[in-house]
Write a protein that holds these residues in place. Structure first.
Motif, PDB file in Angstrom:
ATOM      1  N   GLY A 154       0.747  -1.316   0.010  1.00 60.49           N
ATOM      2  CA  GLY A 154      -0.026  -0.038  -0.077  1.00 60.49           C
ATOM      3  C   GLY A 154       0.965   1.367  -0.163  1.00 60.49           C
ATOM      4  N   LEU A 155       1.914   1.388   0.922  1.00 59.82           N
ATOM      5  CA  LEU A 155       2.624   2.476   0.925  1.00 59.82           C
ATOM      6  C   LEU A 155       3.682   2.505  -0.269  1.00 59.82           C
ATOM      7  N   LEU A 156       4.064   1.550  -1.091  1.00 54.95           N
ATOM      8  CA  LEU A 156       4.728   1.556  -2.295  1.00 54.95           C
ATOM      9  C   LEU A 156       3.495   2.201  -3.396  1.00 54.95           C
ATOM     10  N   GLY A 157       2.256   1.762  -3.329  1.00 56.84           N
ATOM     11  CA  GLY A 157       1.369   2.112  -4.141  1.00 56.84           C
ATOM     12  C   GLY A 157       1.135   3.842  -4.167  1.00 56.84           C
ATOM     13  N   ILE A 158       1.219   4.338  -2.738  1.00 57.66           N
ATOM     14  CA  ILE A 158       0.968   5.667  -2.632  1.00 57.66           C
ATOM     15  C   ILE A 158       2.118   6.523  -2.967  1.00 57.66           C
ATOM     16  N   PHE A 159       3.451   5.899  -2.828  1.00 57.54           N
ATOM     17  CA  PHE A 159       4.349   7.053  -2.882  1.00 57.54           C
ATOM     18  C   PHE A 159       5.143   6.605  -4.424  1.00 57.54           C
ATOM     19  N   VAL A 160       4.855   5.608  -4.871  1.00 58.53           N
ATOM     20  CA  VAL A 160       5.658   5.142  -5.921  1.00 58.53           C
ATOM     21  C   VAL A 160       4.709   4.956  -7.202  1.00 58.53           C
ATOM     22  N   LEU A 161       3.572   4.100  -7.179  1.00 55.26           N
ATOM     23  CA  LEU A 161       2.797   3.678  -8.038  1.00 55.26           C
ATOM     24  C   LEU A 161       1.865   4.661  -8.761  1.00 55.26           C
ATOM     25  N   VAL A 162       1.268   5.450  -7.843  1.00 56.68           N
ATOM     26  CA  VAL A 162       0.354   6.586  -7.981  1.00 56.68           C
ATOM     27  C   VAL A 162       1.012   7.600  -8.848  1.00 56.68           C
ATOM     28  N   PRO A 163       2.107   8.234  -8.198  1.00 50.88           N
ATOM     29  CA  PRO A 163       2.760   9.318  -9.015  1.00 50.88           C
ATOM     30  C   PRO A 163       3.159   8.955 -10.440  1.00 50.88           C
ATOM     31  N   ILE A 164       3.464   7.709 -10.587  1.00 52.18           N
ATOM     32  CA  ILE A 164       3.886   7.133 -11.896  1.00 52.18           C
ATOM     33  C   ILE A 164       2.586   7.155 -12.704  1.00 52.18           C
ATOM     34  N   LEU A 165       1.772   6.359 -12.162  1.00 51.73           N
ATOM     35  CA  LEU A 165       0.383   6.493 -13.171  1.00 51.73           C
ATOM     36  C   LEU A 165       0.077   7.649 -13.469  1.00 51.73           C
ATOM     37  N   ARG A 166      -0.194   8.722 -12.646  1.00 52.53           N
ATOM     38  CA  ARG A 166      -0.532  10.141 -12.786  1.00 52.53           C
ATOM     39  C   ARG A 166       0.172  10.937 -13.823  1.00 52.53           C
ATOM     40  N   LYS A 167       1.567  10.600 -13.707  1.00 54.82           N
ATOM     41  CA  LYS A 167       2.501  11.330 -14.875  1.00 54.82           C
ATOM     42  C   LYS A 167       2.674  10.665 -16.078  1.00 54.82           C
ATOM     43  N   TYR A 168       2.840   9.563 -16.039  1.00 50.23           N
ATOM     44  CA  TYR A 168       3.348   8.918 -17.330  1.00 50.23           C
ATOM     45  C   TYR A 168       2.223   7.698 -17.732  1.00 50.23           C
ATOM     46  N   VAL A 169       1.368   7.082 -17.005  1.00 51.09           N
ATOM     47  CA  VAL A 169       0.440   6.310 -17.527  1.00 51.09           C
ATOM     48  C   VAL A 169      -0.874   6.640 -18.172  1.00 51.09           C
ATOM     49  N   ALA A 170      -1.417   7.488 -17.273  1.00 52.73           N
ATOM     50  CA  ALA A 170      -2.781   7.684 -17.380  1.00 52.73           C
ATOM     51  C   ALA A 170      -3.066   8.560 -18.559  1.00 52.73           C
ATOM     52  N   PRO A 171      -1.941   9.727 -18.921  1.00 55.90           N
ATOM     53  CA  PRO A 171      -2.422  10.395 -19.974  1.00 55.90           C
ATOM     54  C   PRO A 171      -2.091   9.817 -21.330  1.00 55.90           C
ATOM     55  N   PRO A 172      -1.292   8.681 -21.641  1.00 57.07           N
ATOM     56  CA  PRO A 172      -1.629   7.815 -22.805  1.00 57.07           C
ATOM     57  C   PRO A 172      -2.749   7.134 -22.886  1.00 57.07           C
ATOM     58  N   LEU A 173      -3.219   6.388 -21.548  1.00 55.33           N
ATOM     59  CA  LEU A 173      -4.643   5.855 -21.784  1.00 55.33           C
ATOM     60  C   LEU A 173      -5.566   6.728 -22.109  1.00 55.33           C
ATOM     61  N   ALA A 174      -5.687   7.822 -21.295  1.00 51.94           N
ATOM     62  CA  ALA A 174      -6.736   8.693 -21.803  1.00 51.94           C
ATOM     63  C   ALA A 174      -6.796   8.981 -23.238  1.00 51.94           C
ATOM     64  N   MET A 175      -5.795   9.199 -24.121  1.00 51.46           N
ATOM     65  CA  MET A 175      -5.859   9.505 -25.386  1.00 51.46           C
ATOM     66  C   MET A 175      -6.395   8.190 -26.171  1.00 51.46           C
ATOM     67  N   THR A 176      -6.681   7.074 -25.701  1.00 48.88           N
ATOM     68  CA  THR A 176      -7.204   6.110 -26.405  1.00 48.88           C
ATOM     69  C   THR A 176      -8.779   6.227 -26.533  1.00 48.88           C
ATOM     70  N   HIS A 177      -9.281   7.213 -25.553  1.00 47.98           N
ATOM     71  CA  HIS A 177     -10.855   7.448 -25.732  1.00 47.98           C
ATOM     72  C   HIS A 177     -11.660   6.311 -25.392  1.00 47.98           C
ATOM     73  N   LEU A 178     -10.870   5.312 -24.757  1.00 51.15           N
ATOM     74  CA  LEU A 178     -11.690   4.045 -24.328  1.00 51.15           C
ATOM     75  C   LEU A 178     -12.622   4.391 -23.081  1.00 51.15           C
ATOM     76  N   PRO A 179     -13.747   3.977 -22.963  1.00 46.88           N
ATOM     77  CA  PRO A 179     -14.842   4.144 -21.985  1.00 46.88           C
ATOM     78  C   PRO A 179     -13.939   3.961 -20.499  1.00 46.88           C
ATOM     79  N   ILE A 180     -13.154   2.582 -20.450  1.00 43.48           N
ATOM     80  CA  ILE A 180     -12.707   2.332 -19.175  1.00 43.48           C
ATOM     81  C   ILE A 180     -11.438   3.021 -18.738  1.00 43.48           C
ATOM     82  N   PHE A 181     -11.048   4.161 -19.842  1.00 44.84           N
ATOM     83  CA  PHE A 181     -10.041   5.030 -19.450  1.00 44.84           C
ATOM     84  C   PHE A 181     -10.583   6.449 -19.568  1.00 44.84           C
TER      85      PHE A 181
END
Length: 302
Positions: free
Chosen positions: A120-147
């Motif tokens: 959980g701690l690794l998720g908060i301090f490592v995973l979530v920042p990586i998702l917010r900065k590097y993963v979520a923007p490309p996924l949002a560009m797919t325009h899929l309903p799940i993203f």
């Protein structure tokens, strides 16, 4: 000889008593959950599982958002962890040198012993920042309903990825043992007729081990369904139903952990216990199916 027979009888009775005690504990646990959840069962009945409103102030309780969050995060974790886990197990059992396989298996099994709060701690301090900065923007560009929608970090996506990391060791460990249980004679027969190492693995070993591998997947699913702390720390803890993985959610285990200490009123407490009963039933059934499948594979190997 008579003394030996008497010792066998005593050991039999002792082990039988231990088995009966375990069964009684499970029965008592189910009975206690059932008894204490009666106010919620009597008031809501089956509609408790289909209701979407969770309002302690108005004494209205529906478990569907928690069921949805639990199922979505668990299924998402399996979609990612099954190919990773099975692929790693094939490498360790069929491709890697024995010394390398044993060393890597030891390290992978250590991951299963890491406390969930650490994930959980690794998720908060490592995973979530990586998702917010590097993963979520490309996924949002797919325009899929799940993203779709705005990604704030704590979400079904983050919880699913944390669960993926947590359940992979279970799939790898059990699947490797199941693959190794396939008789060596079957491998040798396949190689003797000209099959390659990979053809032998794909066409002979995997079909014989498929039932046990499926059992390992069920075990991983049961682990994901019941995970509490790590999911609670990254899922967002919002009882909503959304098609987007970017949205926050809530799981059954997280709801019980977060709300039980502050629950007031008989109906509120009974509803949380009813959630626990539902989760207990799911995990028991899934674990039983997994064990049966693994036993079937072991017997086939004999």
């Amino acid at each position: 000889m008579e003394q030996l027979k008497g010792g066998d009888e005593i050991s039999y009775l002792i082990t039988l008593a231990c088995s009966i005690v375990i069964i009684l504990i499970v029965v008592l646990l189910v009975g206690e959950l059932w008894y204490n959840s009666q106010p919620a069962i009597k008031k809501f009945g089956f509609s408790f599982l289909t209701g979407t409103t969770w309002d302690p102030n108005g004494d209205v309780f529906g478990a569907l958002p928690f069921l949805y969050g639990t199922v979505v995060t668990s299924i998402f974790a399996l979609v990612l962890s099954v190919p990773l886990g099975v692929g790693a197990a094939i490498f360790l059992a069929e491709m890697a040198a024995p010394k390398l396989s044993n060393a890597l298996t030891f390290l992978i099994e250590l991951l299963a012993a890491v406390p969930s709060v650490i994930y959980g701690l690794l998720g908060i301090f490592v995973l979530v920042p990586i998702l917010r900065k590097y993963v979520a923007p490309p996924l949002a560009m797919t325009h899929l309903p799940i993203f779709s929608g705005t990604f704030y970090g704590f979400s079904l996506l983050a919880a699913g990825l944390v669960l993926t990391i947590m359940v992979v060791p279970f799939i790898v460990s059990v699947s490797r043992e199941v693959l190794l249980a396939v008789p060596v004679e079957q491998r040798e027969a396949s190689l003797a007729v000209g099959a390659t190492k990979w053809e032998t693995t794909w066409q002979v070993v995997l079909p014989n081990a498929s039932t046990g591998i499926l059992g390992s997947i069920f075990l991983a699913l049961a682990r994901a369904l019941g995970e509490t702390m790590a999911v609670t720390m990254v899922v967002g803890n919002t009882p909503t139903i959304s098609t987007s993985l970017f949205s926050p959610g809530y799981s059954i285990a997280a709801a019980i952990a977060n709300q039980f200490a502050e629950a007031s009123g008989q109906l509120f407490i009974a509803s949380l216990i009813f959630l626990g009963l539902v989760l207990f039933g799911l995990t028991i059934v899934i674990n039983a199916v997994a064990r049966i499948l693994i036993i079937m594979t072991a017997q086939r190997g004999m």
